[in-house]
Design a protein around this motif. Structure first.
Motif, PDB file in Angstrom:
ATOM      1  N   LEU A  63       0.825  -1.208   0.000  1.00  0.00           N
ATOM      2  CA  LEU A  63       0.000   0.000   0.000  1.00  0.00           C
ATOM      3  C   LEU A  63       0.860   1.260   0.000  1.00  0.00           C
ATOM      4  O   LEU A  63       0.454   2.282   0.538  1.00  0.00           O
ATOM      5  CB  LEU A  63      -0.941   0.007   1.212  1.00  0.00           C
ATOM      6  N   SER A  64       2.047   1.181  -0.572  1.00  0.00           N
ATOM      7  CA  SER A  64       2.876   2.381  -0.663  1.00  0.00           C
ATOM      8  C   SER A  64       2.044   3.496  -1.285  1.00  0.00           C
ATOM      9  O   SER A  64       1.368   3.286  -2.290  1.00  0.00           O
ATOM     10  CB  SER A  64       4.107   2.101  -1.517  1.00  0.00           C
ATOM     11  N   VAL A  65       2.092   4.660  -0.698  1.00  0.00           N
ATOM     12  CA  VAL A  65       1.168   5.722  -1.081  1.00  0.00           C
ATOM     13  C   VAL A  65       1.862   7.079  -0.978  1.00  0.00           C
ATOM     14  O   VAL A  65       2.752   7.258  -0.155  1.00  0.00           O
ATOM     15  CB  VAL A  65      -0.099   5.666  -0.194  1.00  0.00           C
ATOM     16  N   ALA A  66       1.458   8.007  -1.803  1.00  0.00           N
ATOM     17  CA  ALA A  66       1.928   9.388  -1.718  1.00  0.00           C
ATOM     18  C   ALA A  66       0.854  10.221  -1.021  1.00  0.00           C
ATOM     19  O   ALA A  66      -0.324  10.092  -1.341  1.00  0.00           O
ATOM     20  CB  ALA A  66       2.210   9.941  -3.103  1.00  0.00           C
ATOM     21  N   ALA A  67       1.267  11.045  -0.075  1.00  0.00           N
ATOM     22  CA  ALA A  67       0.298  11.875   0.646  1.00  0.00           C
ATOM     23  C   ALA A  67       0.943  13.183   1.103  1.00  0.00           C
ATOM     24  O   ALA A  67       0.684  13.664   2.212  1.00  0.00           O
ATOM     25  CB  ALA A  67      -0.277  11.102   1.831  1.00  0.00           C
ATOM     26  N   ALA A  68       1.790  13.753   0.255  1.00  0.00           N
ATOM     27  CA  ALA A  68       2.413  15.032   0.590  1.00  0.00           C
ATOM     28  C   ALA A  68       1.327  16.052   0.905  1.00  0.00           C
ATOM     29  O   ALA A  68       0.295  16.091   0.250  1.00  0.00           O
ATOM     30  CB  ALA A  68       3.287  15.509  -0.559  1.00  0.00           C
TER      31      ALA A  68
ATOM     32  N   GLY B  95       9.331   0.483  18.274  1.00  0.00           N
ATOM     33  CA  GLY B  95       9.343  -0.089  16.929  1.00  0.00           C
ATOM     34  C   GLY B  95       8.150   0.348  16.110  1.00  0.00           C
ATOM     35  O   GLY B  95       8.285   0.722  14.932  1.00  0.00           O
ATOM     36  N   LEU B  96       6.959   0.318  16.703  1.00  0.00           N
ATOM     37  CA  LEU B  96       5.745   0.734  15.995  1.00  0.00           C
ATOM     38  C   LEU B  96       5.816   2.203  15.591  1.00  0.00           C
ATOM     39  O   LEU B  96       5.486   2.569  14.458  1.00  0.00           O
ATOM     40  CB  LEU B  96       4.504   0.486  16.856  1.00  0.00           C
ATOM     41  N   ILE B  97       6.240   3.037  16.519  1.00  0.00           N
ATOM     42  CA  ILE B  97       6.341   4.477  16.233  1.00  0.00           C
ATOM     43  C   ILE B  97       7.377   4.720  15.131  1.00  0.00           C
ATOM     44  O   ILE B  97       7.129   5.476  14.185  1.00  0.00           O
ATOM     45  CB  ILE B  97       6.690   5.271  17.507  1.00  0.00           C
ATOM     46  N   GLY B  98       8.519   4.064  15.230  1.00  0.00           N
ATOM     47  CA  GLY B  98       9.545   4.224  14.208  1.00  0.00           C
ATOM     48  C   GLY B  98       9.058   3.796  12.837  1.00  0.00           C
ATOM     49  O   GLY B  98       9.298   4.479  11.825  1.00  0.00           O
ATOM     50  N   GLY B  99       8.357   2.672  12.770  1.00  0.00           N
ATOM     51  CA  GLY B  99       7.800   2.210  11.496  1.00  0.00           C
ATOM     52  C   GLY B  99       6.788   3.186  10.939  1.00  0.00           C
ATOM     53  O   GLY B  99       6.762   3.448   9.727  1.00  0.00           O
ATOM     54  N   ALA B 100       5.951   3.736  11.808  1.00  0.00           N
ATOM     55  CA  ALA B 100       4.950   4.713  11.372  1.00  0.00           C
ATOM     56  C   ALA B 100       5.627   5.978  10.857  1.00  0.00           C
ATOM     57  O   ALA B 100       5.255   6.513   9.802  1.00  0.00           O
ATOM     58  CB  ALA B 100       3.997   5.035  12.517  1.00  0.00           C
ATOM     59  N   GLN B 101       6.624   6.458  11.579  1.00  0.00           N
ATOM     60  CA  GLN B 101       7.314   7.679  11.159  1.00  0.00           C
ATOM     61  C   GLN B 101       8.038   7.489   9.828  1.00  0.00           C
ATOM     62  O   GLN B 101       8.005   8.373   8.964  1.00  0.00           O
ATOM     63  CB  GLN B 101       8.289   8.133  12.248  1.00  0.00           C
TER      64      GLN B 101
ATOM     65  N   LEU C 224       5.439   7.483   7.029  1.00  0.00           N
ATOM     66  CA  LEU C 224       4.962   8.840   6.755  1.00  0.00           C
ATOM     67  C   LEU C 224       5.998   9.612   5.938  1.00  0.00           C
ATOM     68  O   LEU C 224       5.643  10.296   4.972  1.00  0.00           O
ATOM     69  CB  LEU C 224       4.634   9.569   8.057  1.00  0.00           C
ATOM     70  N   ALA C 225       7.256   9.488   6.298  1.00  0.00           N
ATOM     71  CA  ALA C 225       8.314  10.162   5.538  1.00  0.00           C
ATOM     72  C   ALA C 225       8.358   9.633   4.107  1.00  0.00           C
ATOM     73  O   ALA C 225       8.479  10.412   3.153  1.00  0.00           O
ATOM     74  CB  ALA C 225       9.664   9.965   6.233  1.00  0.00           C
ATOM     75  N   ASP C 226       8.234   8.324   3.951  1.00  0.00           N
ATOM     76  CA  ASP C 226       8.237   7.733   2.606  1.00  0.00           C
ATOM     77  C   ASP C 226       7.060   8.235   1.766  1.00  0.00           C
ATOM     78  O   ASP C 226       7.160   8.315   0.542  1.00  0.00           O
ATOM     79  CB  ASP C 226       8.188   6.201   2.680  1.00  0.00           C
ATOM     80  N   ALA C 227       5.952   8.560   2.423  1.00  0.00           N
ATOM     81  CA  ALA C 227       4.758   9.050   1.723  1.00  0.00           C
ATOM     82  C   ALA C 227       4.819  10.553   1.471  1.00  0.00           C
ATOM     83  O   ALA C 227       3.890  11.114   0.886  1.00  0.00           O
ATOM     84  CB  ALA C 227       3.506   8.700   2.521  1.00  0.00           C
ATOM     85  N   GLY C 228       5.864  11.198   1.954  1.00  0.00           N
ATOM     86  CA  GLY C 228       6.004  12.633   1.754  1.00  0.00           C
ATOM     87  C   GLY C 228       5.283  13.478   2.785  1.00  0.00           C
ATOM     88  O   GLY C 228       5.130  14.689   2.608  1.00  0.00           O
ATOM     89  N   VAL C 229       4.848  12.872   3.872  1.00  0.00           N
ATOM     90  CA  VAL C 229       4.133  13.599   4.930  1.00  0.00           C
ATOM     91  C   VAL C 229       5.157  14.228   5.866  1.00  0.00           C
ATOM     92  O   VAL C 229       6.006  13.532   6.434  1.00  0.00           O
ATOM     93  CB  VAL C 229       3.196  12.663   5.716  1.00  0.00           C
TER      94      VAL C 229
ATOM     95  N   ALA D 199      -4.173   3.933   6.489  1.00  0.00           N
ATOM     96  CA  ALA D 199      -4.851   5.208   6.755  1.00  0.00           C
ATOM     97  C   ALA D 199      -4.661   6.183   5.595  1.00  0.00           C
ATOM     98  O   ALA D 199      -5.615   6.853   5.181  1.00  0.00           O
ATOM     99  CB  ALA D 199      -4.338   5.817   8.056  1.00  0.00           C
ATOM    100  N   LEU D 200      -3.445   6.277   5.072  1.00  0.00           N
ATOM    101  CA  LEU D 200      -3.200   7.217   3.969  1.00  0.00           C
ATOM    102  C   LEU D 200      -3.885   6.772   2.685  1.00  0.00           C
ATOM    103  O   LEU D 200      -4.392   7.610   1.925  1.00  0.00           O
ATOM    104  CB  LEU D 200      -1.702   7.399   3.747  1.00  0.00           C
ATOM    105  N   THR D 201      -3.917   5.478   2.435  1.00  0.00           N
ATOM    106  CA  THR D 201      -4.638   4.973   1.262  1.00  0.00           C
ATOM    107  C   THR D 201      -6.120   5.292   1.390  1.00  0.00           C
ATOM    108  O   THR D 201      -6.759   5.742   0.430  1.00  0.00           O
ATOM    109  CB  THR D 201      -4.413   3.455   1.104  1.00  0.00           C
TER     110      THR D 201
END
Length: 156
Positions: free
Chosen positions: A9-14, A32-38, A41-46, A145-147
């Motif tokens: 579900l890789s997604v863009a959400a700048a 670990g969960l927080i790091g994965g979420a962050q 979000l960075a990968d999605a441009g958020v 969530a972003l999708t």
């Protein structure tokens, strides 16, 4: 092992404004969960990300609701509930899950469901997105969530 067959579900959400609401229990798993979420979000441009810590998983719904009502585009709920020897696990798991679903439906804001409900610490660690973990539920919660946010925006 769960997670087999998980979608990409890789997604863009700048430009999205996202809150991460994370429980304070089980520090290693939560880190670990927080790091994965962050990272997701960075990968999605958020770049507009607010992180807040909840006392526990039971409190996630009301805090997520407050952020959803403040105009955030998505809220990521992260928590860990480990089964014990009393019915407490069932009560907290059901209340938190039902509450998070209600927040999403009542506000129309996507809630990333990153609430781990595990039988033991090993199961939680395996899903925490740590170097030795098989799954990264923090990332998965963000991507879902972003999708959903993007799909809802396309419908509007």
């Amino acid at each position: 092992m769960s997670g087999g067959g998980a979608p990409d579900l890789s997604v863009a959400a700048a430009g999205a404004r996202v809150a991460i609401v994370a429980s304070s229990w089980h520090t290693e798993v939560m880190d670990g969960l927080i790091g994965g979420a962050q990272r997701a979000l960075a990968d999605a441009g958020v770049t507009d990300v607010t992180l807040v810590r909840a006392p526990g998983s039971f409190e996630l719904p009301i805090i997520c609701q407050a952020y959803a009502r403040q105009g955030f585009d998505a809220v990521i709920a992260l928590g860990v509930i480990i089964r014990g020897g009393t019915p407490h696990f069932e009560y907290v798991s059901a209340a938190a899950t039902d509450g998070l679903n209600r927040v999403a439906l009542d506000t129309g804001v996507p809630i990333g469901f990153g609430l781990l409900t595990c039988d033991d610490d090993a199961q939680a660690l395996d899903r925490a997105g740590l170097p030795d973990s098989h799954e990264n539920k923090g990332r998965e919660a963000v991507e879902a969530a972003l999708t959903t946010r993007n799909l809802l925006r396309a419908l509007a």
